[in-house]
Design an enzyme around this catalytic site. Structure first.
Site, short mmCIF file in Angstrom:
data_model
loop_
_atom_site.label_atom_id
_atom_site.label_comp_id
_atom_site.label_asym_id
_atom_site.label_seq_id
_atom_site.Cartn_x
_atom_site.Cartn_y
_atom_site.Cartn_z
N ASN A 66 0.84 -1.20 0.00
CA ASN A 66 0.00 0.00 0.00
C ASN A 66 0.88 1.25 0.00
O ASN A 66 1.95 1.28 0.60
CB ASN A 66 -1.03 0.01 1.14
CG ASN A 66 -0.45 -0.24 2.52
OD1 ASN A 66 0.60 -0.85 2.67
ND2 ASN A 66 -1.14 0.24 3.54
N ILE A 67 0.39 2.26 -0.69
CA ILE A 67 1.15 3.51 -0.87
C ILE A 67 0.21 4.66 -0.52
O ILE A 67 -0.77 4.91 -1.25
CB ILE A 67 1.64 3.63 -2.33
CG1 ILE A 67 2.50 2.41 -2.72
CG2 ILE A 67 2.43 4.93 -2.52
CD1 ILE A 67 2.79 2.30 -4.21
N GLU A 68 0.46 5.30 0.60
CA GLU A 68 -0.45 6.36 1.08
C GLU A 68 -0.04 7.72 0.55
O GLU A 68 1.02 7.88 -0.06
CB GLU A 68 -0.50 6.33 2.61
CG GLU A 68 -1.05 5.00 3.10
CD GLU A 68 -1.30 4.93 4.59
OE1 GLU A 68 -0.75 5.76 5.33
OE2 GLU A 68 -2.06 4.03 4.99
N CYS A 94 -10.59 -4.32 0.34
CA CYS A 94 -11.66 -3.32 0.32
C CYS A 94 -12.54 -3.50 -0.92
O CYS A 94 -12.18 -4.23 -1.85
CB CYS A 94 -11.06 -1.91 0.37
SG CYS A 94 -10.44 -1.31 -1.22
N CYS A 136 -10.89 -2.69 -4.31
CA CYS A 136 -9.96 -3.74 -4.77
C CYS A 136 -10.72 -4.96 -5.27
O CYS A 136 -10.33 -5.57 -6.26
CB CYS A 136 -9.00 -4.13 -3.65
SG CYS A 136 -7.75 -2.86 -3.36
N GLU A 183 -3.22 -4.55 -2.96
CA GLU A 183 -3.78 -5.41 -4.00
C GLU A 183 -3.78 -4.70 -5.35
O GLU A 183 -3.40 -5.25 -6.38
CB GLU A 183 -5.23 -5.80 -3.67
CG GLU A 183 -5.39 -6.57 -2.38
CD GLU A 183 -5.61 -5.68 -1.16
OE1 GLU A 183 -4.95 -4.63 -1.03
OE2 GLU A 183 -6.45 -6.05 -0.33
N CYS A 188 -4.16 0.75 -2.41
CA CYS A 188 -4.04 -0.48 -1.62
C CYS A 188 -2.99 -1.41 -2.25
O CYS A 188 -2.71 -1.33 -3.45
CB CYS A 188 -5.36 -1.23 -1.59
SG CYS A 188 -6.66 -0.42 -0.64
N1 THU Z 1 -5.31 -1.28 2.65
C1 THU Z 1 -4.75 -2.13 1.73
O1 THU Z 1 -3.65 -1.90 1.23
N2 THU Z 1 -5.45 -3.23 1.40
C2 THU Z 1 -6.63 -3.61 1.96
O2 THU Z 1 -7.15 -4.65 1.61
C3 THU Z 1 -7.25 -2.77 2.99
C4 THU Z 1 -6.61 -1.45 3.23
C5 THU Z 1 -4.51 -0.11 3.06
C6 THU Z 1 -4.96 1.23 2.59
C7 THU Z 1 -4.35 2.14 3.62
O3 THU Z 1 -3.01 2.43 3.26
C8 THU Z 1 -4.31 1.31 4.89
O4 THU Z 1 -4.50 -0.03 4.47
C9 THU Z 1 -5.36 1.69 5.92
O5 THU Z 1 -6.60 1.71 5.34
#
Ligand code: THU
Length: 130
Positions: A40-42, A84, A87, A53, A51
Site C-alpha cells: 500500500n502507498i499512502e 476493500c 480492490c 492489491e 491499496c
Molecule cells: N489497505 C490495503 O492496502 N489493502 C486492503 O485490503 C485494505 C486497506 C490499506 C490502505 C491504507 O493504506 C491502509 O490499508 C489503511 O486503510
C-alpha cells in the site's frame, strides 16, 4: 500458495504508510505463471492512497495482458485483512469469478473464490454497446 503468501509478507517492508502505519502486502499469480507484488502507498491528500492489491494488479496489467489466477494478502495486523470494495471490483476486472483470494494472518490462512467476496458484481458483460 506458500510462496505467494511469503512474497506478500515480504512486501510489508515496502509499504509507504506514514498516515495509518497499517502495512499491507500482496502477491499475485498470473495464468501465465508470473508473480507480481504490491504494497500500500499512502498520500498526504488521503484519497490518492493505493491499496497493496491494486498496486500488484496495476503492475501486472501494465506489464502484460494476462488474467490473474490467485492473489495473497498479508498485513501486520492481528486480524485478517480483507480486501476493500474497490480492490474487489478491480480484481473482478482481471480475475475470473473462481479466482482465488488468500488471506494470511500470523500463519493462519483463509481462502475464498472472488465470487464469494463480490457476489452479483457489475462487469463488462453488463455494459451493452450497440
Ligand atoms: N489497505 C490495503 O492496502 N489493502 C486492503 O485490503 C485494505 C486497506 C490499506 C490502505 C491504507 O493504506 C491502509 O490499508 C489503511 O486503510
Amino acid at each position: 500458495v506458500e510462496k505467494l503468501i511469503d512474497t506478500a509478507i515480504e512486501q510489508l517492508k515496502f509499504s509507504y504508510t506514514p498516515y495509518s502505519n497499517f502495512k499491507v502486502g500482496a502477491a499475485l499469480l498470473t495464468k501465465s505463471g508470473k508473480i507480481y507484488t504490491g504494497c500500500n502507498i499512502e498520500n498526504a491528500a488521503y484519497t490518492p492512497t493505493n491499496c497493496a492489491e491494486r498496486t500488484a494488479i496495476f503492475k501486472c496489467v501494465s506489464d502484460q495482458k494476462t488474467r490473474i489466477k490467485k492473489i495473497a494478502i498479508a498485513s501486520d495486523s492481528n486480524e485478517f485483512t480483507w480486501p476493500c470494495g474497490i480492490c474487489r471490483q478491480v480484481m473482478s476486472e482481471f480475475m475470473d469469478s473462481d479466482g482465488i483470494i488468500i488471506l494470511e494472518n500470523h500463519g493462519l490462512i483463509k481462502k475464498f473464490k472472488l465470487d464469494e467476496l463480490l457476489p452479483h458484481s457489475f462487469g463488462a458483460c453488463d455494459i451493452k454497446t450497440e
